[in-house]
Design an enzyme around this catalytic site. Structure first.
Site, PDB file in Angstrom:
ATOM      1  CB  SER A  44      75.367  86.739  24.906  1.00 54.43           C
ATOM      2  OG  SER A  44      74.720  87.992  24.864  1.00 54.43           O
ATOM      3  NE  ARG A  73      70.776  79.290  23.376  1.00 54.95           N
ATOM      4  CZ  ARG A  73      69.503  78.901  23.405  1.00 54.95           C
ATOM      5  NH1 ARG A  73      68.771  78.938  22.308  1.00 54.95           N
ATOM      6  NH2 ARG A  73      68.959  78.487  24.524  1.00 54.95           N
ATOM      7  CB  THR A 110      73.265  89.990  30.591  1.00 53.56           C
ATOM      8  OG1 THR A 110      73.756  89.338  29.414  1.00 53.56           O
ATOM      9  CG2 THR A 110      73.964  89.396  31.808  1.00 53.56           C
ATOM     10  CB  CYS A 153      70.322  74.604  10.326  1.00 57.89           C
ATOM     11  SG  CYS A 153      71.564  73.807  11.382  1.00 57.89           S
ATOM     12  CB  CYS A 158      72.832  70.051  17.013  1.00 58.06           C
ATOM     13  SG  CYS A 158      71.558  71.087  17.759  1.00 58.06           S
ATOM     14  CB  CYS A 215      71.099  77.870  17.546  1.00 55.39           C
ATOM     15  SG  CYS A 215      70.296  77.315  16.025  1.00 55.39           S
ATOM     16  CB  CYS A 251      65.553  73.423  13.495  1.00 54.64           C
ATOM     17  SG  CYS A 251      66.087  72.611  15.019  1.00 54.64           S
TER      18      CYS A 251
END
Length: 546
Positions: free
Chosen positions: A54, A303, A339, A492, A515, A518, A521
């Protein structure tokens, strides 16, 4: 298959800010009420924080409530935000500085902290364990299990030691059943179990569809002379063009480091857009280059972000469980923060669960009243128009509307805006869109995907079932490749999807070992043909300080 069963009062899926705050609050309330409650947290990452990425500028509001003495407990919030800059990049060399009075007041960061959310979650895990919470990293939740009456019984953890054909290898370990009176789902944005629960219980009925963005982040060591601890820069504009919206961030944190990145809304229509390459291009703008030149990139991650806000919030309770945090979509997009809202949702869930257990209820029905009477509800309600305004009016006029609503109407403008079209339905035909030819990376400020994935410490056991499932193996060849030039190879951020040109026809190759989890896709594929499922426990990125 015979499986071991472990029973708890509460099982929590995901050791992020929401799940760990819920665990801590449950134990605190139990101590206050002099009762015993068993709480278990399962986490798919190799350790707590391994999959957390983040920005992040963190409002300590919820932390102040959960642990008022967090300073004395040495929580990793040590860099207060001291200066805000809000910029509009006009082109590749020029920018405007937006006066703070012309920006929505929700973007002011006085009283907040620049921090690593992964490190905050590691600290929260320590507090939870001190309170008696059991935390099991490396154990992904594979599926929800139900009682005969349809209520949630708990979860099944994933099998370990299967080969690519789903055949047990030596050392195979079947998944366990973790059953509980209540199960909290805090998997983060687009959790695969949360997605299934929303569908099963129709939790999003009469709601706007959830909307998403992809956030790409890099951590840089920079020249100490250029470092300004506490400086927070947000902005929008170049290199994004057309109906591709989003914004960037650049935060001066501690240890002569900066966190920078780009957030791209996933409602864009041009299939040639590559959010990763947009981010790489962004770093060549003088606003970024002045800090990055001579520095060293030390980490990379990506993400998806749930940004539909108040209008897209599903019903969060159902028999036997709750959705909390980004699994429900509690991020406040007007503040670019999730958060404190995720933490508060977990704390409210803990209160509602104890109410339900005391009243021998199978659904935490008091959650709705706890939520409506909280600052979390007020904050999300006041930002309900922020995202729809940007989607409908664009960054300039949408930004002007949001400044007016937030600064003059205090988030209570009488008109309620909606965005009813799901992100994956926005994609257009490749032939009808401007093809984007991104510049090649220079290896100094901009880089390719594979060298970036390397910095994420991503690892998956190669001989295991592919965790990226195609519902229809022929759909890419019928639709995505011929009509859209397979946008997955661009949306991606890790090079998972690759189109291989062969003599007979192009072939879609899935490099699942790259991968980053995130979930883009799973969100953006136009036919909703890709389903992300958790790989073997511990697989994926291992972010040290993100």
């Amino acid at each position: 298959m015979e499986r071991d069963v472990m029973s708890f009062d509460v099982v929590i899926v995901g050791a992020g800010a929401a799940g760990l705050s819920a665990a801590c609050r449950l134990k605190q309330l139990a101590q206050t009420q002099q009762t015993e409650i068993s709480v278990c947290v399962v986490e798919k990452g190799s350790e707590v924080g391994a999959h957390i990425v983040s920005g992040a500028v963190i409002d300590p509001k919820a932390l102040n409530e959960l642990f008022p003495d967090w300073h004395e407990r040495q929580a990793p919030l040590t860099v207060p935000a001291t200066e805000d800059q809000i910029l509009w990049l006009r082109n590749s060399t020029q920018h405007w500085t937006i006066p703070t009075w012309l920006a929505p007041k929700t973007m002011h960061n006085t009283g907040n902290y620049i921090a690593s959310l992964g490190n905050l979650c590691r600290w929260l895990a320590d507090q939870a364990e001190d309170l008696g919470v059991e935390i099991f990293p490396g154990f992904p939740a594979a599926e929800v299990i139900y009682h005969e009456n349809g209520s949630v019984r708990g979860i099944l953890t994933a099998d370990m030691g299967l080969d690519a054909q789903n055949t047990p290898k030596s050392g195979h370990m079947p998944g366990m059943i973790l059953e509980a009176k209540f199960t909290l789902f805090s998997e983060g944005c687009r959790g695969h179990l949360g997605k299934a629960l929303i569908e099963k219980y129709a939790l999003d009925q009469n709601k706007d569809p959830q909307h998403y963005a992809i956030g790409i982040k890099e951590l840089w060591d920079i020249d100490p002379v250029k470092h300004q601890p506490g400086l927070v820069i947000h902005g929008t504009g170049w290199p994004l063009q057309g109906d591709t919206n989003g914004g960037f961030f650049l935060y001066h944190t501690d240890n002569h480091q900066i966190a920078m990145g780009l957030i791209v809304d996933l409602n864009y229509s041009n299939p040639w857009v590559s959010p990763f390459d947009e981010c790489q291009q962004l770093k060549h703008h003088p606003v970024f280059a002045q800090y990055l030149e001579g520095g060293k990139r030390v980490s990379y991650g990506a993400r998806a972000i749930a940004k539909g806000g108040f209008n897209s919030l599903p019903k969060m309770t159902f028999p036997g469980g709750l959705l909390i945090g980004c699994d429900a979509g509690t991020l406040n997009v007007s503040r670019i923060k999730g958060t404190h809202t995720a933490m508060k949702s977990g704390m409210l869930a803990a209160e509602a669960i104890l109410d339900a257990m005391q009243n021998q209820q199978t659904e935490a029905i008091s959650f709705e009243s706890h939520f409506r009477n909280s600052w979390l509800y007020d904050e999300l309600f006041q930002s309900k128009n922020f995202g729809p305004a940007l989607h409908k009016l664009g960054p300039f006029w949408g930004g002007a509307f949001n400044t007016l609503e937030q600064n003059l109407f205090q988030g209570r403008f009488p008109l309620k805006l909606h965005d009813k079209k799901a992100d994956h339905l926005q994609i257009k035909l490749a032939a009808h869109c401007l093809k984007i030819n991104y510049p090649k990376p220079d290896g100094l400020l901009s880089f390719d995907k594979l060298s970036s994935v390397y910095l994420s410490n991503t690892n998956h056991e190669e001989d295991q079932p592919c965790h990226l499932h195609l519902h229809d193996n022929k759909q890419p060849y019928r639709v995505n490749i011929p009509l859209h030039n397979e946008p997955a190879q661009r949306f991606c951020p890790a090079g998972v999807y690759e189109v291989i040109e062969e003599s007979s026809q192009p072939r879609l190759q899935i490099n699942a070992q790259n991968c980053l989890h995130c979930k883009t896709c799973d969100i953006k594929d136009s036919g909703q043909n890709i389903q992300w499922l958790p790989p073997e426990g511990g697989g994926g990125p291992n972010y040290p300080n993100m």
